[in-house]
Design a protein around this motif. Structure first.
Motif, PDB file in Angstrom:
ATOM      1  N   ALA A 127      32.993  36.075  46.078  1.00  0.00           N
ATOM      2  CA  ALA A 127      32.275  36.193  47.386  1.00  0.00           C
ATOM      3  C   ALA A 127      33.350  36.864  48.570  1.00  0.00           C
ATOM      4  N   SER A 128      34.648  36.359  48.384  1.00  0.00           N
ATOM      5  CA  SER A 128      35.637  36.933  49.285  1.00  0.00           C
ATOM      6  C   SER A 128      35.773  38.383  48.833  1.00  0.00           C
ATOM      7  N   LEU A 129      35.801  38.603  47.284  1.00  0.00           N
ATOM      8  CA  LEU A 129      36.003  40.030  46.968  1.00  0.00           C
ATOM      9  C   LEU A 129      34.934  40.956  47.305  1.00  0.00           C
ATOM     10  N   MET A 130      33.671  40.458  47.112  1.00  0.00           N
ATOM     11  CA  MET A 130      32.438  41.355  47.625  1.00  0.00           C
ATOM     12  C   MET A 130      32.444  41.617  49.105  1.00  0.00           C
ATOM     13  N   LEU A 131      32.973  40.555  49.988  1.00  0.00           N
ATOM     14  CA  LEU A 131      33.022  40.942  51.034  1.00  0.00           C
ATOM     15  C   LEU A 131      34.078  41.773  51.576  1.00  0.00           C
ATOM     16  N   GLY A 132      35.395  41.956  50.803  1.00  0.00           N
ATOM     17  CA  GLY A 132      36.215  42.965  51.170  1.00  0.00           C
ATOM     18  C   GLY A 132      35.839  44.465  50.749  1.00  0.00           C
ATOM     19  N   MET A 133      35.031  44.188  49.648  1.00  0.00           N
ATOM     20  CA  MET A 133      34.139  45.736  49.399  1.00  0.00           C
ATOM     21  C   MET A 133      33.495  46.191  50.342  1.00  0.00           C
ATOM     22  N   GLY A 134      32.665  45.346  50.958  1.00  0.00           N
ATOM     23  CA  GLY A 134      31.745  45.620  52.166  1.00  0.00           C
ATOM     24  C   GLY A 134      32.490  45.994  53.255  1.00  0.00           C
ATOM     25  N   ALA A 135      33.538  45.309  53.630  1.00  0.00           N
ATOM     26  CA  ALA A 135      34.340  45.782  54.835  1.00  0.00           C
ATOM     27  C   ALA A 135      34.733  47.214  54.696  1.00  0.00           C
ATOM     28  N   ILE A 136      35.457  47.512  53.258  1.00  0.00           N
ATOM     29  CA  ILE A 136      35.616  49.102  52.919  1.00  0.00           C
ATOM     30  C   ILE A 136      34.821  49.999  53.426  1.00  0.00           C
ATOM     31  N   PHE A 137      33.346  49.883  52.843  1.00  0.00           N
ATOM     32  CA  PHE A 137      32.165  50.562  52.965  1.00  0.00           C
ATOM     33  C   PHE A 137      31.838  50.739  54.608  1.00  0.00           C
ATOM     34  N   LEU A 138      31.689  49.545  55.028  1.00  0.00           N
ATOM     35  CA  LEU A 138      31.535  49.706  56.600  1.00  0.00           C
ATOM     36  C   LEU A 138      32.513  50.374  57.408  1.00  0.00           C
ATOM     37  N   ALA A 139      33.850  50.285  56.871  1.00  0.00           N
ATOM     38  CA  ALA A 139      34.720  51.065  57.708  1.00  0.00           C
ATOM     39  C   ALA A 139      34.831  52.500  57.430  1.00  0.00           C
TER      40      ALA A 139
END
Length: 331
Positions: A127-139
């Protein structure tokens, strides 16, 4: 029969003169010593032998009568060929010590309860890894503040999976490697991308790209060194990637009113602090501080959150060189 003169060639049965009684034994002993000690490297007929062959004594006096000297007066020494004994050598056949079967991901007892606990811990890591990927997409879409909030969630999940693994007793090498890979994605890639997006417009694009790449490289070095270095229960060796990502995310959330070049310098300093060898106190050591120490940050946060945050970050970064100097003086 008249006695032959001494100048005449004697036969085998002719007696020896009294004055030369010991000449024969001396010659025999000398011949025996020479035959024992000398090493023969070839034969007379041209057939070569090895240099280690010992020349055995020839029985020259086997047919000579020993009535005058007695049968047991002189004992002939026999030389036996002794083969050289080689030292004991280790077996040259390589021993394959690698396990033949697959290595289990969960060491210890493999009950249903432990498997569920192991799956829960790794779910937090994923879940931490997926949230990191989501942070990249949002940025990439310009949602910098929401991406920073996802980074804070990554920090919380990273601390949660480690606490659960220790609580349930399901720590494993697989979990440690999964945690490192997730940290590299969330804190080594997502955090620099969020910082790069937050610096757009306030700092040169090339400088922002360079400092973002610097943070990613320092995070990779920090995580790799952490995996192979002995663990210290009191201090970190350099600023951990989790804490660096939390500082960067909080700096984006509160929007520090600093010039772009100053922010780039601060981010670069934080990256170098990750790969430094300065000792930094862990959170468990900071919690044990007296309560009055925490009173000042709380009061400062009520007055000015940004200034208090900047002072806390600077104080923590300076504490590493201070502890290093103190250890050198006491050593």
């Amino acid at each position: 029969m008249p006695r032959a003169p001494w100048r005449r060639r004697r036969t085998t049965d002719s007696p020896r003169p009294a004055g030369r009684r010991w000449a024969g034994p001396l010659r025999r002993s000398g011949s025996l010593a020479r035959q024992v000690l000398l090493v023969r490297v070839g034969r007379r007929d041209g057939d070569l032998r090895t240099a280690t062959d010992v020349m055995l004594p020839e029985r020259r006096y086997a047919d000579r009568p020993r009535r005058r000297y007695g049968l047991n007066r002189f004992q002939r020494a026999t030389v036996e060929t002794v083969a050289p004994v080689a030292p004991v050598l280790a077996p040259t056949v390589p021993v394959d010590e690698s396990p033949t079967g697959p290595i289990p991901l969960l060491p210890g007892e493999r009950t249903l309860a432990r498997r569920m606990q192991f799956a829960l811990v790794n779910a937090c890591t994923l879940a931490s890894l997926m949230l990191g990927m989501g942070a990249i997409f949002l940025a990439m879409q310009g949602e910098v503040r929401i991406a920073a909030l996802l980074l804070i969630a990554c920090v919380l999940l990273d601390g949660l999976d480690g606490a659960l693994a220790r609580r349930f007793g399901v720590s494993s090498p697989f979990g440690a490697q999964m945690d490192s890979l997730a940290d590299m994605c969330s804190f080594g890639l997502a955090a620099p991308v969020v910082v790069y997006a937050s610096l757009a417009g306030s700092a040169p694009t090339a400088a922002a790209a360079v400092v973002a790449a610097l943070v990613a490289a320092c995070a990779a070095i920090r995580l790799a060194r952490f995996n192979v270095s002995p663990k210290d229960g009191r201090f970190f060796c350099g600023v951990p990637t989790t804490m660096a990502a939390a500082v960067l995310a909080l700096a984006v959330l509160i929007d520090l009113p600093l010039p772009g070049l100053v922010q780039i310098a601060g981010v670069a300093l934080l990256g170098f602090a990750m790969v430094s060898s300065f000792p930094y106190a862990k959170l468990a050591q900071l919690v044990k501080l007296p309560p009055w120490v925490w009173l000042a940050p709380v009061v400062g946060a009520l007055i000015d959150v940004r200034l208090t945050f900047a002072l806390i970050v600077v104080g923590y970064l300076v504490s590493g060189p201070g502890l290093w100097l103190r250890q050198r003086r006491t050593a």
